[in-house]
Design a protein around this motif. Structure first.
Motif, PDB file in Angstrom:
ATOM      1  N   GLU A 127      -6.340   5.730   8.631  1.00 30.54           N
ATOM      2  CA  GLU A 127      -4.953   6.148   8.863  1.00 30.54           C
ATOM      3  C   GLU A 127      -4.579   7.305   7.936  1.00 30.54           C
ATOM      4  OE1 GLU A 127      -2.770   5.208  11.285  1.00 30.54           O
ATOM      5  OE2 GLU A 127      -4.588   4.228  12.042  1.00 30.54           O
ATOM      6  N   MET A 128      -5.029   7.235   6.703  1.00 34.03           N
ATOM      7  CA  MET A 128      -4.727   8.292   5.750  1.00 34.03           C
ATOM      8  C   MET A 128      -5.330   9.628   6.186  1.00 34.03           C
ATOM      9  SD  MET A 128      -5.361   8.454   1.672  1.00 34.03           S
ATOM     10  CE  MET A 128      -6.726   9.581   1.576  1.00 34.03           C
ATOM     11  N   ILE A 155       0.852  -1.191   0.000  1.00 36.75           N
ATOM     12  CA  ILE A 155       0.000   0.000   0.000  1.00 36.75           C
ATOM     13  C   ILE A 155       0.887   1.240   0.000  1.00 36.75           C
ATOM     14  CG2 ILE A 155      -1.731   1.289   1.290  1.00 36.75           C
ATOM     15  CD1 ILE A 155      -2.823  -1.343   0.218  1.00 36.75           C
ATOM     16  N   GLN A 156       0.595   2.179  -0.901  1.00 38.31           N
ATOM     17  CA  GLN A 156       1.354   3.417  -0.997  1.00 38.31           C
ATOM     18  C   GLN A 156       0.430   4.601  -1.233  1.00 38.31           C
ATOM     19  OE1 GLN A 156       4.227   2.344  -4.193  1.00 38.31           O
ATOM     20  NE2 GLN A 156       5.679   3.283  -2.765  1.00 38.31           N
ATOM     21  N   LEU A 157       0.814   5.729  -0.665  1.00 34.02           N
ATOM     22  CA  LEU A 157       0.148   6.994  -0.936  1.00 34.02           C
ATOM     23  C   LEU A 157       0.993   7.713  -1.971  1.00 34.02           C
ATOM     24  CD1 LEU A 157      -2.194   8.824  -0.105  1.00 34.02           C
ATOM     25  CD2 LEU A 157      -0.684   9.832   1.610  1.00 34.02           C
ATOM     26  N   ASN A 158       0.429   7.965  -3.157  1.00 29.45           N
ATOM     27  CA  ASN A 158       1.176   8.566  -4.262  1.00 29.45           C
ATOM     28  C   ASN A 158       0.601   9.919  -4.639  1.00 29.45           C
ATOM     29  OD1 ASN A 158       3.058   6.414  -4.832  1.00 29.45           O
ATOM     30  ND2 ASN A 158       1.278   5.247  -5.491  1.00 29.45           N
ATOM     31  N   SER A 217     -13.077  -3.922   4.705  1.00 29.87           N
ATOM     32  CA  SER A 217     -12.700  -3.674   6.101  1.00 29.87           C
ATOM     33  C   SER A 217     -11.227  -3.279   6.218  1.00 29.87           C
ATOM     34  CB  SER A 217     -13.016  -4.878   6.987  1.00 29.87           C
ATOM     35  OG  SER A 217     -12.305  -6.006   6.551  1.00 29.87           O
ATOM     36  N   TRP A 218     -10.344  -3.946   5.484  1.00 28.96           N
ATOM     37  CA  TRP A 218      -8.920  -3.590   5.501  1.00 28.96           C
ATOM     38  C   TRP A 218      -8.711  -2.203   4.904  1.00 28.96           C
ATOM     39  CZ3 TRP A 218      -4.384  -3.792   7.436  1.00 28.96           C
ATOM     40  CH2 TRP A 218      -3.247  -3.468   6.700  1.00 28.96           C
ATOM     41  N   HIS A 219      -9.366  -1.927   3.797  1.00 27.11           N
ATOM     42  CA  HIS A 219      -9.201  -0.640   3.137  1.00 27.11           C
ATOM     43  C   HIS A 219      -9.763   0.505   3.983  1.00 27.11           C
ATOM     44  CE1 HIS A 219      -8.943  -2.994  -0.873  1.00 27.11           C
ATOM     45  NE2 HIS A 219      -7.782  -2.938  -0.272  1.00 27.11           N
ATOM     46  N   LEU A 220     -10.833   0.253   4.712  1.00 28.89           N
ATOM     47  CA  LEU A 220     -11.373   1.284   5.608  1.00 28.89           C
ATOM     48  C   LEU A 220     -10.377   1.634   6.706  1.00 28.89           C
ATOM     49  CD1 LEU A 220     -15.108   0.243   5.960  1.00 28.89           C
ATOM     50  CD2 LEU A 220     -14.216   2.308   4.855  1.00 28.89           C
ATOM     51  N   ARG A 221      -9.700   0.635   7.235  1.00 30.93           N
ATOM     52  CA  ARG A 221      -8.674   0.916   8.257  1.00 30.93           C
ATOM     53  C   ARG A 221      -7.542   1.752   7.667  1.00 30.93           C
ATOM     54  NH1 ARG A 221      -7.712  -4.821  10.087  1.00 30.93           N
ATOM     55  NH2 ARG A 221      -9.788  -5.343   9.443  1.00 30.93           N
ATOM     56  N   LEU A 222      -7.124   1.418   6.451  1.00 29.87           N
ATOM     57  CA  LEU A 222      -6.084   2.212   5.788  1.00 29.87           C
ATOM     58  C   LEU A 222      -6.548   3.644   5.566  1.00 29.87           C
ATOM     59  CD1 LEU A 222      -4.875  -0.299   3.067  1.00 29.87           C
ATOM     60  CD2 LEU A 222      -3.592   0.464   5.059  1.00 29.87           C
ATOM     61  N   GLU A 275      -3.175  11.803   8.139  1.00 30.80           N
ATOM     62  CA  GLU A 275      -2.226  12.589   7.346  1.00 30.80           C
ATOM     63  C   GLU A 275      -2.847  13.927   6.937  1.00 30.80           C
ATOM     64  OE1 GLU A 275       1.394  13.481   5.801  1.00 30.80           O
ATOM     65  OE2 GLU A 275       0.910  11.700   6.970  1.00 30.80           O
ATOM     66  N   LEU A 276      -4.154  13.919   6.651  1.00 33.74           N
ATOM     67  CA  LEU A 276      -4.854  15.177   6.362  1.00 33.74           C
ATOM     68  C   LEU A 276      -4.728  16.138   7.532  1.00 33.74           C
ATOM     69  CD1 LEU A 276      -8.248  14.070   4.763  1.00 33.74           C
ATOM     70  CD2 LEU A 276      -6.411  15.330   3.646  1.00 33.74           C
ATOM     71  N   ASP A 277      -4.925  15.608   8.739  1.00 35.34           N
ATOM     72  CA  ASP A 277      -4.834  16.440   9.940  1.00 35.34           C
ATOM     73  C   ASP A 277      -3.459  17.087  10.057  1.00 35.34           C
ATOM     74  OD1 ASP A 277      -7.411  15.640  10.542  1.00 35.34           O
ATOM     75  OD2 ASP A 277      -6.774  14.121  11.982  1.00 35.34           O
TER      76      ASP A 277
END
Length: 138
Positions: free
Chosen positions: A87-88, A2-5, A79-84, A91-93
């Protein structure tokens, strides 16, 4: 993996049903949306976007506005993607402090999703193209 691009444009992906409808409504304005977005990111799983999001600042003093499109692949392991995703949003905060978003006021699933991500209603409503939207902030 998983990466934030960071991106410069909205990638050509298969959107989830509601995101596809939103994209189609805004299709004639996509280039403008990409141009005025301060940042555009995708959350990718093994190189495939799960979602695309961006930030627009309406003015120097206004809160940043988040726009958001889910890919159809986000639904594969929700469910896994919602947890990710949760977390993302942290990062907005860090980057922006308070952020606003808008959800169609009568779309319960979207409102629950926004609340799950930590957004709370501001009490503001507005209409665009004969649709009423609720403003939420985080």
């Amino acid at each position: 993996m998983i990466q934030l691009n960071r991106r410069t444009e909205i990638p050509n992906i298969r959107f989830a049903e509601y995101s596809f409808a939103e994209y189609k409504k805004a299709e004639s304005q996509i280039a403008s949306i990409e141009q005025i977005s301060e940042d555009i990111w995708s959350l990718d799983s093994n190189g495939d976007p799960l979602l695309v999001a961006g930030i627009i600042r309406p003015s120097l003093l206004a809160r940043p506005r988040l726009w958001f499109l889910l890919a159809l692949s986000f639904m594969d392991n929700t469910s896994w993607h919602l947890r990710l995703l949760r977390e993302m949003t942290k990062e907005l905060d860090k980057r922006y402090g308070t952020v606003e978003t808008s959800v169609q006021a009568d779309w319960d699933v979207g409102l629950r999703f926004a609340r799950f991500c930590g957004f709370r209603p501001t009490g503001q409503l507005y209409s665009f193209n004969d649709v009423t939207y609720m403003v939420l902030e985080r």
